[in-house]
Design an enzyme around this catalytic site. Structure first.
Site, PDB file in Angstrom:
ATOM      1  N   LEU A 214      20.425  -8.846   8.402  1.00 28.96           N
ATOM      2  CA  LEU A 214      19.280  -8.114   9.017  1.00 28.96           C
ATOM      3  C   LEU A 214      18.210  -8.743   9.808  1.00 28.96           C
ATOM      4  O   LEU A 214      17.685  -9.668   9.189  1.00 28.96           O
ATOM      5  CB  LEU A 214      18.613  -7.255   7.685  1.00 28.96           C
ATOM      6  CG  LEU A 214      17.360  -6.406   8.142  1.00 28.96           C
ATOM      7  CD1 LEU A 214      17.876  -5.260   8.597  1.00 28.96           C
ATOM      8  CD2 LEU A 214      16.903  -6.026   6.441  1.00 28.96           C
TER       9      LEU A 214
ATOM     10  N   HIS B 272      -2.870  -0.846  -0.924  1.00 28.12           N
ATOM     11  CA  HIS B 272      -2.329  -1.948  -0.242  1.00 28.12           C
ATOM     12  C   HIS B 272      -1.253  -2.849  -1.175  1.00 28.12           C
ATOM     13  O   HIS B 272      -0.229  -3.270  -0.399  1.00 28.12           O
ATOM     14  CB  HIS B 272      -3.173  -2.903   0.597  1.00 28.12           C
ATOM     15  CG  HIS B 272      -4.083  -2.156   1.478  1.00 28.12           C
ATOM     16  ND1 HIS B 272      -3.594  -1.220   2.430  1.00 28.12           N
ATOM     17  CD2 HIS B 272      -5.628  -2.172   1.865  1.00 28.12           C
ATOM     18  CE1 HIS B 272      -4.557  -0.870   3.215  1.00 28.12           C
ATOM     19  NE2 HIS B 272      -5.812  -1.384   2.878  1.00 28.12           N
TER      20      HIS B 272
ATOM     21  N   GLU C 177      -5.947  -2.674  16.260  1.00 24.28           N
ATOM     22  CA  GLU C 177      -7.186  -1.997  16.097  1.00 24.28           C
ATOM     23  C   GLU C 177      -7.613  -1.965  14.736  1.00 24.28           C
ATOM     24  O   GLU C 177      -8.934  -1.812  14.225  1.00 24.28           O
ATOM     25  CB  GLU C 177      -6.830  -0.504  16.392  1.00 24.28           C
ATOM     26  CG  GLU C 177      -6.762  -0.008  17.898  1.00 24.28           C
ATOM     27  CD  GLU C 177      -5.418  -0.632  18.332  1.00 24.28           C
ATOM     28  OE1 GLU C 177      -4.265  -0.597  17.698  1.00 24.28           O
ATOM     29  OE2 GLU C 177      -5.366  -0.525  19.746  1.00 24.28           O
TER      30      GLU C 177
ATOM     31  N   ASP D 294       2.269   4.274   6.676  1.00 23.60           N
ATOM     32  CA  ASP D 294       0.532   5.121   6.397  1.00 23.60           C
ATOM     33  C   ASP D 294       0.587   5.431   5.082  1.00 23.60           C
ATOM     34  O   ASP D 294       1.369   5.978   4.676  1.00 23.60           O
ATOM     35  CB  ASP D 294       0.830   5.946   7.662  1.00 23.60           C
ATOM     36  CG  ASP D 294      -0.597   6.477   7.878  1.00 23.60           C
ATOM     37  OD1 ASP D 294      -1.484   5.673   7.616  1.00 23.60           O
ATOM     38  OD2 ASP D 294      -0.912   7.375   8.627  1.00 23.60           O
ATOM     39  N   GLY D 295      -0.537   5.238   4.772  1.00 23.06           N
ATOM     40  CA  GLY D 295      -0.999   6.184   3.766  1.00 23.06           C
ATOM     41  C   GLY D 295      -1.485   5.222   2.376  1.00 23.06           C
ATOM     42  O   GLY D 295      -1.798   5.822   1.216  1.00 23.06           O
TER      43      GLY D 295
END
Length: 253
Positions: A139, A45, A75, A28-29
């Protein structure tokens, strides 16, 4: 916020606890980072993609078993179409430029969510990333794309209902484990730690079932500034916590 000092082994294992097997991150951010730097949202982004690269590399080097990134929620389709187009373009470029390195480093890519409802090129690239890396044993990088936890739980319940209607499952056999086996994350290690950047303190419809007993760490850093130091800070916090899963402390009080 500046970058914290990179944690050494004593920091990460500060409480004597083991590292989490499965870490999820709400990235986020990006928009706020761009605004704070006087740049367009797209640049936030783009810098966020660079943070993804740093984080995946750090998770692999630290030895985490699985990491799940909240890349695009169901959303997010309500955002302006120009921004969505930019995000899809970044996703395409990331897969095309990074898939070879991920594969070479034994990273397995897994996509959860409902995929792209309209862009066949994006969906083909997502499918390719999974197919190319499916046999890798390092991973596990899970990308939540067009994902919403409530929708995931509803789809899992619907799958069980279909089995009951078909007579292949008895209603009394529907347990928490049975439902978990129908979730997008089936087969992944239990979720141990959820990290959210930007200082916000909510889950935003992300891995709601899986996070039932996960530790939550909220960091003040905006996602484009996230790096190994911030990841190790969150891991250190995790190792200092005592996880009781609804029980009592070992001392009995």
């Amino acid at each position: 916020m500046g970058t914290p000092r990179a944690a050494d082994e004593a920091d990460v294992a500060g409480g004597g606890g083991a590292l989490p097997r499965h870490v999820a991150i709400i990235m986020d951010g990006n928009g706020r980072w761009a605004k704070a730097h006087g740049m367009p949202r797209f640049e936030g982004h783009r810098r966020g993609v660079e943070a993804v690269r740093r984080t995946v590399t750090a998770a692999r080097e630290i030895g985490l078993e699985a990491i799940t990134l909240y890349s695009f929620s169901s959303e997010n389709w309500s955002r302006p179409m120009a921004e969505i187009s930019e995000l899809m373009g970044l996703l395409k470029r990331f897969i095309r430029s990074d898939l070879r390195d991920l594969h070479a480093n034994n990273v397995r890519v897994r996509i959860i969510g409902e995929g792209h409802p309209g862009d066949s090129e994006v969906q083909a690239l997502l499918d390719e990333a999974q197919a190319v890396t499916q046999a890798n044993t390092g991973l596990c990088l899970t990308v939540a794309f067009n994902y919403g936890a409530r929708n995931e739980i509803a789809r899992a319940a619907r799958s069980l209902a279909v089995k009951v209607a078909a007579g292949t499952l008895r209603p009394e056999d529907i347990t928490a484990d049975a439902l978990a086996g129908e979730l997008d994350t089936a087969g992944l290690p239990p979720l141990d730690l959820v990290i959210r950047t930007s200082g916000e303190q909510r889950l935003s419809n992300f891995l709601l079932w899986q996070a039932a007993y996960a530790e939550l760490v909220f960091l003040p850093v905006l996602w484009p500034d996230f790096d190994r130091g911030w990841l190790e800070r969150a891991l250190g916090e995790f190792t200092r916590r005592e996880r009781r899963f609804g029980g009592i402390e070992p001392r009995g009080y």
